[in-house]
Motif scaffolding. Sequence first.
Motif, short mmCIF file in Angstrom:
data_model
loop_
_atom_site.label_atom_id
_atom_site.label_comp_id
_atom_site.label_asym_id
_atom_site.label_seq_id
_atom_site.Cartn_x
_atom_site.Cartn_y
_atom_site.Cartn_z
N ARG A 105 17.78 93.51 10.96
CA ARG A 105 17.34 92.21 11.43
C ARG A 105 16.10 91.83 10.61
N TRP A 149 24.61 86.92 9.87
CA TRP A 149 24.56 86.04 11.04
C TRP A 149 25.22 84.71 10.70
N LEU A 201 16.23 84.27 14.73
CA LEU A 201 16.17 84.32 13.27
C LEU A 201 15.11 83.37 12.74
#
Length: 239
Positions: A105, A149, A201
Amino acid sequence: MLTLAGEIMGLTAANMRVSAARMCTEGRITRTTRGTYRLQTEALPAYTEVSSWRSRIERMVPWDGTWNAVEHSRVRRSDRAALRAHNNALLLAGVADWTPAVALRPNNLDHGTDGLRATLSRLGAAPECHVYRIDELSTEDGEAVRRLWDSTSRTRHLQEASRALADATRTSNARTVTEDARTSLLLGSAVISTIVRDPLLPEELAPLTPLIELIEQMKEFQDHALTLWLELLEDGQRT
């Protein structure tokens, strides 16, 4: 009040009492006095994420281009319950699989790598996993990771949730008070789940505005719902 809330949601008083007893046995709630219970938050791994959905966006910090990685090749696949808890922890932490052994991430949340490590532990990630920071990826890997993503799908999902809230608010006068309360709980829970599962994000990977707008919209929706539920339950107690 507890059994009345159950009746509003289509559950009998017996259903509610049996469920309360089971949750006591599981350690999710504790009975304080007759008919009164207290939530055991330490037994609910996702409690912090769910309870702080209103301020969730505040966890974000400017992204410096680095990544946080979770290496979990040693996680046992034979224990399905533990594996399910581990995968759910990764999902709630906004971590996406890059390879079979490594998930990533962006490093754009407060407290950085240490914060992610603590979050995963609290959420029930397997202790065999290792969390570390990646400062530099090759150009090819960097481009591939950014595609982990689906930004378009995420934005569409947030906008669909926003429209559902708007529709429910607009048509509330066509429902009875009880129907409105039931709708507010079911829809509100679903939208909060959407907010909590958002990976947070950075703007470099996905637009932030749809999430901000949904959170603000959900705040108003929940404020109204809480007032509605309290009035219903207090009136029920008096009668």
